[in-house]
Design a protein around this motif. Structure first.
Motif, PDB file in Angstrom:
ATOM      1  N   GLY A  48      60.230  74.662  16.456  1.00  0.00           N
ATOM      2  CA  GLY A  48      59.141  75.065  15.562  1.00  0.00           C
ATOM      3  C   GLY A  48      58.337  73.848  15.137  1.00  0.00           C
ATOM      4  O   GLY A  48      58.875  72.738  15.036  1.00  0.00           O
ATOM      5  N   ASP A  49      57.064  74.089  14.836  1.00  0.00           N
ATOM      6  CA  ASP A  49      56.262  72.940  14.389  1.00  0.00           C
ATOM      7  C   ASP A  49      56.626  72.525  12.958  1.00  0.00           C
ATOM      8  O   ASP A  49      56.135  71.515  12.449  1.00  0.00           O
ATOM      9  N   HIS A 142      53.353  85.383  15.716  1.00  0.00           N
ATOM     10  CA  HIS A 142      53.811  84.982  14.361  1.00  0.00           C
ATOM     11  C   HIS A 142      52.712  85.399  13.395  1.00  0.00           C
ATOM     12  O   HIS A 142      51.588  84.889  13.476  1.00  0.00           O
ATOM     13  N   VAL A 184      57.234  87.310  14.889  1.00  0.00           N
ATOM     14  CA  VAL A 184      57.825  86.742  13.673  1.00  0.00           C
ATOM     15  C   VAL A 184      57.021  87.242  12.476  1.00  0.00           C
ATOM     16  O   VAL A 184      55.787  87.200  12.476  1.00  0.00           O
ATOM     17  N   ILE A 207      61.554  86.101   8.559  1.00  0.00           N
ATOM     18  CA  ILE A 207      61.871  84.886   7.782  1.00  0.00           C
ATOM     19  C   ILE A 207      61.186  85.110   6.434  1.00  0.00           C
ATOM     20  O   ILE A 207      59.959  85.149   6.348  1.00  0.00           O
ATOM     21  N   ILE A 217      65.227  84.493  11.629  1.00  0.00           N
ATOM     22  CA  ILE A 217      65.133  83.081  11.983  1.00  0.00           C
ATOM     23  C   ILE A 217      65.104  82.267  10.694  1.00  0.00           C
ATOM     24  O   ILE A 217      64.580  82.742   9.671  1.00  0.00           O
ATOM     25  N   VAL A 219      64.817  77.828   9.507  1.00  0.00           N
ATOM     26  CA  VAL A 219      64.730  76.429   9.931  1.00  0.00           C
ATOM     27  C   VAL A 219      66.121  75.837   9.707  1.00  0.00           C
ATOM     28  O   VAL A 219      66.659  75.896   8.596  1.00  0.00           O
TER      29      VAL A 219
HETATM   30  O1  KIV Z   1      57.857  76.219  12.727  1.00  0.00           O
HETATM   31  C1  KIV Z   1      58.800  76.975  12.432  1.00  0.00           C
HETATM   32  O2  KIV Z   1      59.919  76.536  12.129  1.00  0.00           O
HETATM   33  C2  KIV Z   1      58.550  78.407  12.461  1.00  0.00           C
HETATM   34  C3  KIV Z   1      59.583  79.300  11.858  1.00  0.00           C
HETATM   35  C4  KIV Z   1      59.482  79.204  10.396  1.00  0.00           C
HETATM   36  C5  KIV Z   1      59.459  80.691  12.330  1.00  0.00           C
HETATM   37  O3  KIV Z   1      57.539  78.826  12.922  1.00  0.00           O
END
Ligand code: KIV
Length: 277
Positions: A48-49, A142, A184, A207, A217, A219
């Motif tokens: 993930g970004d 997302h 998402v 999330i 999901i 992080v």
């Molecule tokens: O960047 C990320 O970790 C995400 C998650 C929060 C779904 O997009």
């Protein structure tokens, strides 16, 4: 209770087929060792970004580059054999046109070995999602709170309350229609997440949404207590590894200062030990 481990990585179609079935398990990862820990436990692992914040100390995801995503995508891929890899498309790498998205997403797929990419946006990204999926690039959508848009959303607010709910429903339907294999839902009211989950034909990955989503999901740095700069309401800390690391580092410092580390078992003698016969 221990989770069942997978033996082979699912494909995007396998994830799509889990709609309404056993909840889909996923986490983010940025490094090979972390990927190895979750391999086979998670159905898919997302680079993930959010790595911009939890790994690189940036203040938002907006400064994350395609090169960073590819670097971490490659690292995570090396740690996976039984979970699918999904890589986030960073801000500025896909919004301009479907062609720009294809150019950058095909690079991500080729260079990281990902099974799919994820991008933020609903109705506004539908043409791009269709363009990519028709050309061999599976897309996870997302919607809800899309952190790359914090400047237009007015911060990290819950999305989809009141009259916004209709737009969110339209976003969910649009990404399904465009060919996304999952979506998402981030930081949306529980009842709206339940309605979207009931009404769209692709799995919803929640999330800060609802336990009734088709999957969840988080992080990983949040749920392990490694990232502690702030904690969103939707984060549950399943461990406190940041505290454990701090205690371990303090113990190391004490032993170094007391000259009790390294001990006899950590140092080498003048003569090599005899080889065992
Ligand atoms: O960047 C990320 O970790 C995400 C998650 C929060 C779904 O997009």
């Amino acid at each position: 209770m221990s989770a069942t481990a997978r033996k082979t990585a699912p494909m995007p179609e396998d994830i799509r087929a889990r709609k309404g079935g056993t909840p889909i398990v996923s986490l983010t990862a940025c490094t090979t060792p972390m990927a190895e820990v979750m391999d086979g436990i998670c159905d898919f692992v997302l680079v993930g970004d959010s790595l911009g914040m939890v790994l690189h100390g940036l203040s938002s995801t907006l400064d994350v580059t395609l090169e960073m995503m590819i670097l971490h995508g490659k690292a995570v891929r090396r740690g996976l054999s039984a979970s699918m890899l999904v890589v986030d498309m960073p801000f500025g790498s896909y919004e301009e046109s479907p062609q720009q998205a294809f150019q950058n997403a095909s690079r991500v797929m080729r260079e990281t070995g990902a099974g799919a990419v994820k991008l933020e946006g609903g109705v506004v990204m539908a043409d791009t999602i269709a363009f990519l999926t028709k050309r061999g690039i599976p897309v996870m959508a997302h919607i809800g709170l899309t952190p790359q848009s914090i400047n237009t959303l007015g911060g990290y607010k819950v999305q989809g309350r009141g009259p916004q709910a209709e737009q969110m429903m339209a976003d969910a339907r649009a990404v399904e229609e465009a060919g996304a294999f999952a979506v998402v839902l981030e930081k949306v009211p529980e009842s709206l997440a339940n309605t979207i989950t009931a009404e769209v034909g692709i799995p919803t990955i929640g999330i800060g949404a609802s336990a009734q989503c088709d999957g969840q999901i988080l992080v990983v740095d949040d749920m392990l207590g490694l990232f502690t700069a702030f904690k969103a309401k939707f984060v549950k800390r399943f461990a406190h590894l940041g505290d454990d690391a701090k205690a371990a580092i303090a113990a190391y410092a004490s032993e170094v200062q007391a000259r009790s580390f390294p001990g006899p078992e950590h140092v080498f003698s003048d003569t090599a030990p005899k080889a065992k016969k």
